[in-house]
Scaffold this motif. Structure first.
Motif: not given
Length: 223
Positions: A165-167, A207-209, A199-203
């Motif tokens: 349910e999270s991004d 990984v953030t959608l 589509w995503i951001e990585t840290g």
């Protein structure tokens, strides 16, 4: 202790057993608690108990001689381990490892009790083999995905599944490579492509959608 006497009711197949069989399971079982990141079993070990998971998640993975890893399946609360079932039935050692991904609570049923119930209780046999059959089907689907499905599609599916349910997903390129059964460098390149598309951001360790709909579409799921 209430949990000791009623854990059987949390498993659909076991809850339909006759009262004497339920009582045997509860009186002869032990409730155990295992910390996160603990190896429950590994290659060369022989199972002494059948574990019925009450809380938490266990990751079952195969490691090759070269150190290559792939996740075979996960055991969630309300499930048992098909590999343990197979080893108990065949009196064989484990060929893969099971690692707790969260703190885990489980009911441990001794091998002797398992053997007696498989031999004497049709309802218990039905439960064991129904769970066994479902997991084997899941494993064949996983093999089909690894062998024939495009990596970007599989990665998109894993991201959607892990996100829930999270991004935001707490994971690394290495962990994703284990999920997919491929090299970390391959996963890194595909994540870079998803990032390029926006589509995503990585840290660090995450990984953030950013575009769940696009990732879900690629995975063949509803956004």
């Amino acid at each position: 202790m209430a949990e000791q006497s009623d854990w059987v009711e949390r498993f659909y197949g076991l809850s339909r057993l006759d009262l004497p069989t339920k009582q045997l399971l509860t009186t002869r079982s032990t409730i155990i608690d295992v910390a996160k990141d603990t190896m429950l079993f590994g290659p060369g070990n022989s199972p002494e108990n059948m574990l019925f998971l009450l809380d938490g998640t266990v990751r079952v993975q195969q490691v090759s001689e070269t150190g290559h890893e792939i996740v075979l399946y996960r055991i969630e609360a309300g499930q048992s381990c098909v590999l343990t079932t197979a080893c108990l039935l065949a009196y064989d050692d484990y060929s893969a490892e099971g690692i707790t991904e969260t703190p885990v609570r489980a009911a441990a049923v001794p091998r002797g009790v398992f053997d007696d119930l498989v031999a004497q209780s049709k309802s218990f046999r039905d439960f064991v083999f129904a769970a066994f059959s479902k997991r084997i089907t899941d494993l064949f689907l996983m093999i089909d995905e690894v062998a024939f499905q495009r990596l970007d599609v599989r990665l998109a599916g894993v991201l959607i599944k892990l996100a829930g349910e999270s991004d935001k997903i707490s994971t690394t390129h290495q962990k994703l490579s284990v999920e997919l059964g491929t090299a970390r460098e391959v996963v890194s390149r595909q994540l870079q492509e998803f990032h390029r598309r926006g589509w995503i951001e990585t840290g660090r360790g995450s990984v953030t959608l950013l575009d769940r709909a696009a990732i879900g579409k690629l995975a063949g799921q509803e956004s």
